[in-house]
Write a protein that holds these residues in place. Structure first.
Motif, PDB file in Angstrom:
ATOM      1  N   ILE A 176     -15.057  -9.869  -5.945  1.00 35.20           N
ATOM      2  CA  ILE A 176     -13.715 -10.296  -5.578  1.00 35.20           C
ATOM      3  C   ILE A 176     -12.808  -9.081  -5.577  1.00 35.20           C
ATOM      4  CG2 ILE A 176     -11.698 -11.651  -6.306  1.00 35.20           C
ATOM      5  CD1 ILE A 176     -13.640 -13.704  -7.474  1.00 35.20           C
ATOM      6  N   LEU A 177     -11.943  -9.040  -4.584  1.00 38.03           N
ATOM      7  CA  LEU A 177     -10.913  -8.016  -4.479  1.00 38.03           C
ATOM      8  C   LEU A 177      -9.574  -8.728  -4.561  1.00 38.03           C
ATOM      9  CD1 LEU A 177      -9.596  -5.278  -3.574  1.00 38.03           C
ATOM     10  CD2 LEU A 177      -9.940  -6.090  -1.237  1.00 38.03           C
ATOM     11  N   TYR A 178      -8.696  -8.255  -5.450  1.00 33.46           N
ATOM     12  CA  TYR A 178      -7.329  -8.758  -5.495  1.00 33.46           C
ATOM     13  C   TYR A 178      -6.413  -7.547  -5.368  1.00 33.46           C
ATOM     14  CZ  TYR A 178      -3.128 -11.267  -6.549  1.00 33.46           C
ATOM     15  OH  TYR A 178      -1.879 -11.819  -6.435  1.00 33.46           O
ATOM     16  N   ALA A 179      -5.453  -7.627  -4.467  1.00 34.46           N
ATOM     17  CA  ALA A 179      -4.546  -6.501  -4.250  1.00 34.46           C
ATOM     18  C   ALA A 179      -3.106  -6.984  -4.205  1.00 34.46           C
ATOM     19  CB  ALA A 179      -4.908  -5.781  -2.954  1.00 34.46           C
ATOM     20  N   ARG A 180      -2.199  -6.102  -4.613  1.00 31.66           N
ATOM     21  CA  ARG A 180      -0.769  -6.386  -4.578  1.00 31.66           C
ATOM     22  C   ARG A 180      -0.032  -5.123  -4.159  1.00 31.66           C
ATOM     23  NH1 ARG A 180       3.212  -9.814  -5.560  1.00 31.66           N
ATOM     24  NH2 ARG A 180       5.110  -9.160  -6.606  1.00 31.66           N
ATOM     25  N   ALA A 181       1.011  -5.322  -3.362  1.00 32.74           N
ATOM     26  CA  ALA A 181       1.897  -4.244  -2.942  1.00 32.74           C
ATOM     27  C   ALA A 181       3.317  -4.648  -3.280  1.00 32.74           C
ATOM     28  CB  ALA A 181       1.767  -4.008  -1.443  1.00 32.74           C
ATOM     29  N   VAL A 182       4.094  -3.700  -3.827  1.00 34.99           N
ATOM     30  CA  VAL A 182       5.498  -3.964  -4.142  1.00 34.99           C
ATOM     31  C   VAL A 182       6.352  -2.835  -3.583  1.00 34.99           C
ATOM     32  CG1 VAL A 182       5.024  -5.331  -6.212  1.00 34.99           C
ATOM     33  CG2 VAL A 182       5.342  -2.873  -6.421  1.00 34.99           C
ATOM     34  N   PRO A 183       7.553  -3.193  -3.111  1.00 34.16           N
ATOM     35  CA  PRO A 183       8.450  -2.149  -2.637  1.00 34.16           C
ATOM     36  C   PRO A 183       9.036  -1.388  -3.815  1.00 34.16           C
ATOM     37  CG  PRO A 183       9.544  -4.277  -2.555  1.00 34.16           C
ATOM     38  CD  PRO A 183       8.128  -4.529  -2.978  1.00 34.16           C
ATOM     39  N   LEU A 184       9.269  -0.103  -3.591  1.00 34.38           N
ATOM     40  CA  LEU A 184       9.939   0.733  -4.578  1.00 34.38           C
ATOM     41  C   LEU A 184      11.260   1.180  -3.945  1.00 34.38           C
ATOM     42  CD1 LEU A 184       6.855   2.816  -5.794  1.00 34.38           C
ATOM     43  CD2 LEU A 184       7.900   0.848  -6.931  1.00 34.38           C
ATOM     44  N   CYS A 185      11.749   2.305  -4.319  1.00 34.54           N
ATOM     45  CA  CYS A 185      12.995   2.809  -3.746  1.00 34.54           C
ATOM     46  C   CYS A 185      12.755   3.411  -2.362  1.00 34.54           C
ATOM     47  CB  CYS A 185      13.586   3.866  -4.667  1.00 34.54           C
ATOM     48  SG  CYS A 185      14.043   3.198  -6.285  1.00 34.54           S
ATOM     49  N   ALA A 186      13.809   3.454  -1.566  1.00 33.16           N
ATOM     50  CA  ALA A 186      13.787   4.054  -0.225  1.00 33.16           C
ATOM     51  C   ALA A 186      12.618   3.497   0.576  1.00 33.16           C
ATOM     52  CB  ALA A 186      13.750   5.574  -0.332  1.00 33.16           C
ATOM     53  N   ASP A 187      11.788   4.364   1.103  1.00 32.02           N
ATOM     54  CA  ASP A 187      10.643   3.945   1.909  1.00 32.02           C
ATOM     55  C   ASP A 187       9.342   4.109   1.142  1.00 32.02           C
ATOM     56  OD1 ASP A 187      12.248   3.308   4.075  1.00 32.02           O
ATOM     57  OD2 ASP A 187      12.172   5.348   4.879  1.00 32.02           O
ATOM     58  N   GLU A 188       9.354   3.761  -0.133  1.00 33.55           N
ATOM     59  CA  GLU A 188       8.165   3.892  -0.974  1.00 33.55           C
ATOM     60  C   GLU A 188       7.649   2.521  -1.389  1.00 33.55           C
ATOM     61  OE1 GLU A 188       9.328   8.139  -3.065  1.00 33.55           O
ATOM     62  OE2 GLU A 188       9.576   6.298  -4.205  1.00 33.55           O
ATOM     63  N   ALA A 189       6.360   2.484  -1.700  1.00 32.87           N
ATOM     64  CA  ALA A 189       5.724   1.259  -2.177  1.00 32.87           C
ATOM     65  C   ALA A 189       4.651   1.638  -3.183  1.00 32.87           C
ATOM     66  CB  ALA A 189       5.103   0.490  -1.020  1.00 32.87           C
ATOM     67  N   ALA A 190       4.283   0.678  -4.010  1.00 36.05           N
ATOM     68  CA  ALA A 190       3.174   0.862  -4.953  1.00 36.05           C
ATOM     69  C   ALA A 190       2.161  -0.245  -4.713  1.00 36.05           C
ATOM     70  CB  ALA A 190       3.687   0.825  -6.390  1.00 36.05           C
TER      71      ALA A 190
END
Length: 166
Positions: free
Chosen positions: A120-134
């Protein structure tokens, strides 16, 4: 006497499962903070410390058994929105043979999960400041799904920026 023997057997079974997955509830969670992109995430008990990449954007950690891997990283979204970047990453996962089970999100973050060859693969992306993401990606054996459900929930809740944007 029989009741005591059964109780001891059950206790030993529970301890064995917790030890084999490295996910026992008594262990402490650590916290990883990334200085380059100012995001953080709780680290599951039984996982190694994050071994950071040379560029400092994140790194990898592994479960005690070595059968689960957590990868975290920050990125600059040059010409894409977070949703577009996530869509490209999902398409890449599908090209690598992952079968998408779920995807969805909003301005606070995007999630997806997929399966492949008993994993199983679980992934998450969240916005950070400006044009960055984690991002974080957790890959683990499908047989351990129940044990990892609570881990995924905690990772999702704990993941994000630890600094405000200017």
């Amino acid at each position: 006497m029989m009741f005591r023997a059964i109780a001891v057997a059950i206790a030993l079974f529970v301890l064995t499962v917790a030890a084999s997955t490295g996910l026992g509830r008594t262990a402490e969670w650590d916290r990883y903070k990334n200085g380059r992109y100012a995001y953080s995430i709780d680290m599951p008990p039984g996982f190694s410390e994050i071994v950071e990449a040379d560029n400092g954007d994140g790194g990898k950690a592994h479960s005690a058994k070595g059968d689960a891997e957590l990868v975290v990283w920050g990125t600059i979204l040059t010409d894409l929105t977070l949703r577009e970047d996530v869509t490209q990453r999902i398409l890449s996962d599908e090209e690598e043979g992952w079968k998408l089970a779920y995807s969805g999100g909003n301005d606070a973050g995007w999630n997806w999960s997929a399966t492949r060859e008993g994993r199983i693969l679980y992934a998450r992306a969240v916005p950070l400041c400006a044009d960055e993401a984690a991002y974080f990606r957790l890959e683990y054996p499908a047989a351990d799904r129940k044990a990892f459900d609570a881990v995924v929930e905690r990772l999702v809740r704990s993941f994000g920026s630890f600094e405000g944007c200017e």
